[in-house]
Scaffold this motif. Structure first.
Motif, PDB file in Angstrom:
ATOM      1  N   VAL A   1      65.243 -28.283 -78.491  1.00  0.00           N
ATOM      2  CA  VAL A   1      65.055 -28.189 -77.072  1.00  0.00           C
ATOM      3  C   VAL A   1      66.092 -27.419 -76.492  1.00  0.00           C
ATOM      4  O   VAL A   1      65.853 -26.523 -75.832  1.00  0.00           O
ATOM      5  CB  VAL A   1      65.226 -29.523 -76.682  1.00  0.00           C
ATOM      6  N   SER A   2      67.304 -27.352 -77.041  1.00  0.00           N
ATOM      7  CA  SER A   2      68.289 -26.256 -76.050  1.00  0.00           C
ATOM      8  C   SER A   2      68.093 -25.126 -76.552  1.00  0.00           C
ATOM      9  O   SER A   2      68.197 -24.142 -75.796  1.00  0.00           O
ATOM     10  CB  SER A   2      69.752 -26.937 -76.676  1.00  0.00           C
ATOM     11  N   ALA A   3      67.402 -24.690 -77.770  1.00  0.00           N
ATOM     12  CA  ALA A   3      67.013 -23.373 -78.174  1.00  0.00           C
ATOM     13  C   ALA A   3      66.022 -23.061 -77.263  1.00  0.00           C
ATOM     14  O   ALA A   3      65.721 -21.830 -76.843  1.00  0.00           O
ATOM     15  CB  ALA A   3      66.743 -23.166 -79.721  1.00  0.00           C
ATOM     16  N   LEU A   4      64.951 -24.013 -77.058  1.00  0.00           N
ATOM     17  CA  LEU A   4      63.753 -23.724 -76.126  1.00  0.00           C
ATOM     18  C   LEU A   4      64.289 -23.293 -74.795  1.00  0.00           C
ATOM     19  O   LEU A   4      63.504 -22.344 -74.322  1.00  0.00           O
ATOM     20  CB  LEU A   4      63.052 -24.930 -76.281  1.00  0.00           C
ATOM     21  N   ALA A   5      65.264 -24.242 -74.449  1.00  0.00           N
ATOM     22  CA  ALA A   5      65.792 -23.595 -72.966  1.00  0.00           C
ATOM     23  C   ALA A   5      66.446 -22.377 -73.017  1.00  0.00           C
ATOM     24  O   ALA A   5      65.813 -21.642 -71.994  1.00  0.00           O
ATOM     25  CB  ALA A   5      66.799 -24.691 -72.456  1.00  0.00           C
ATOM     26  N   TYR A   6      67.257 -22.105 -73.828  1.00  0.00           N
ATOM     27  CA  TYR A   6      67.744 -20.727 -73.845  1.00  0.00           C
ATOM     28  C   TYR A   6      66.729 -19.688 -73.921  1.00  0.00           C
ATOM     29  O   TYR A   6      66.843 -18.731 -73.181  1.00  0.00           O
ATOM     30  CB  TYR A   6      68.607 -20.667 -75.193  1.00  0.00           C
TER      31      TYR A   6
END
Length: 375
Positions: free
Chosen positions: A85-90
């Motif tokens: 999810v944090s990779a998705l946000a980035y």
């Protein structure tokens, strides 16, 4: 053709890190990092490889001298994502909100920035906070409105700087958020992060800390209050890699109502190079009614025997009826007595907030929730 199963990492230092969401396998809820999270309620934040919804608007009034807010197309990242999810946000965020405190600045007042969700499709956001060397500041980041949001907040605290960073999740009741806060602490710097979580349907907040030099000091405090049906999840990873640094983690939560669920997982990693580390973490939960559940998991991973101190604790208990009876026996009505007990439970954390108006507002919000439960 056969494929070999990939063994999970045996240490926090071995977890996969990547900016590309497709490098992470699809989530199924069996992963240790996600086993407490109701993935279905995250919706597109679990399934998507990009998010196209409108990010929350950024609002602020007059800022104190030495503090600026701007927008950038990109900044050099402090966070290398280690979950999907944090990779998705980035990868999905359209630009970065940059909050900067000039070197050696000491603003007399707190800087207040508001992120306001407008609903709509799932969205992504990035916020970057930079505090210059020898600066001293308080920054309040208020989050409200309706969202389905994956967002990263990256914080860089310069050498010998001091930052009090307060984040409030006061989302509307239908909001869904998966957030990663990454803090880099400079040499001889001090950061105090106070994380307040009250709103939303599902709010999952992961905070990680790294040290850029000797003598860094990080304090992570959290206050959360879950009511019927809410899921509030807080995770920390404090990664000690520099010598003679300190960390102190203290989270407190209250729960009331059917299916109110909170999760706290505190991980502290002390690497072989982090001699002289002094660290402690504690989580306390107060269950006010039947039907609520609190999960609490403290973890310490130590790779050196040369530490100044390392410890953790966790306690979850029901509302103390004897304490309530004691107050009522002295003429205090039951409703007021319950307010006093819960206010006392949270008082240590609320008193750490340096802004009087915000302290009073949080106290009033907590009391209002108790009144709602009793009505």
């Amino acid at each position: 053709m056969t494929t070999e199963a990939i063994a999970p990492p045996s240490t926090k230092s071995q977890v996969l890190r990547s900016f590309d969401v497709t490098d992470f396998p699809a989530l199924n809820g069996l992963e240790e990092e996600w086993r407490f999270t109701p993935l279905k309620r995250l919706g597109d934040l679990v399934k998507a490889t990009s998010l196209t919804g409108a990010a929350p608007s950024v609002e602020f009034g007059d800022l104190p001298d030495g503090v600026t807010v701007s927008t950038a197309d990109d900044v050099d990242p402090v966070l290398t994502p280690f979950d999907r999810v944090s990779a998705l946000a980035y990868g999905s965020a359209a630009g970065v909100t940059v909050i900067e405190v000039a070197a050696e600045a000491e603003p007399a007042e707190a800087a207040v920035i508001r992120l306001v969700g407008k609903g709509g499709d799932a969205a992504a956001a990035r916020t970057f906070v930079k505090v210059g060397n020898f600066a001293k500041a308080t920054i309040i980041l208020e989050q409200s409105g309706s969202v389905t949001l994956a967002d990263n907040i990256e914080v860089v605290v310069g050498d010998s700087a001091q930052l009090t960073f307060i984040t409030l999740a006061e989302w509307d009741r239908d909001a869904v958020q998966a957030q990663h806060v990454k803090i880099r602490v400079g040499k001889d710097a001090h950061v105090q992060h106070l994380q307040v979580t009250l709103g939303g349907d599902l709010v999952r907040q992961f905070t990680s800390v790294e040290y850029a030099g000797r003598g860094g000091d990080a304090e992570l405090f959290g206050l959360y209050f879950a009511t019927a049906g809410q899921h509030q999840e807080h995770r920390q990873l404090v990664d000690h890699s520099a010598p003679d640094c300190r960390s102190n983690v203290g989270y407190r939560g209250a729960l009331q109502g059917a299916s109110a669920h909170t999760v706290w997982v505190g991980d502290v990693l002390i690497r072989a190079t982090a001699t002289g580390t002094d660290t402690y973490e504690i989580n306390r939960n107060l269950i006010l009614t039947d039907g609520a559940r609190a999960d609490s998991v403290p973890n310490l991973e130590i790779e050196t025997g040369e530490v100044a101190g390392a410890g953790h604790a966790s306690a979850t208990g029901r509302f103390d009826d004897e304490q309530l009876f004691y107050l009522m026996a002295r003429g205090i009505p039951e409703g007021e007595a319950r307010k006093l007990v819960v206010r006392g439970f949270f008082a240590e954390l609320i008193n750490k907030i340096p802004v009087e108006g915000l302290r009073e507002r949080l106290g009033d919000t907590i009391e209002a929730r108790l009144v709602e439960a009793g009505s």
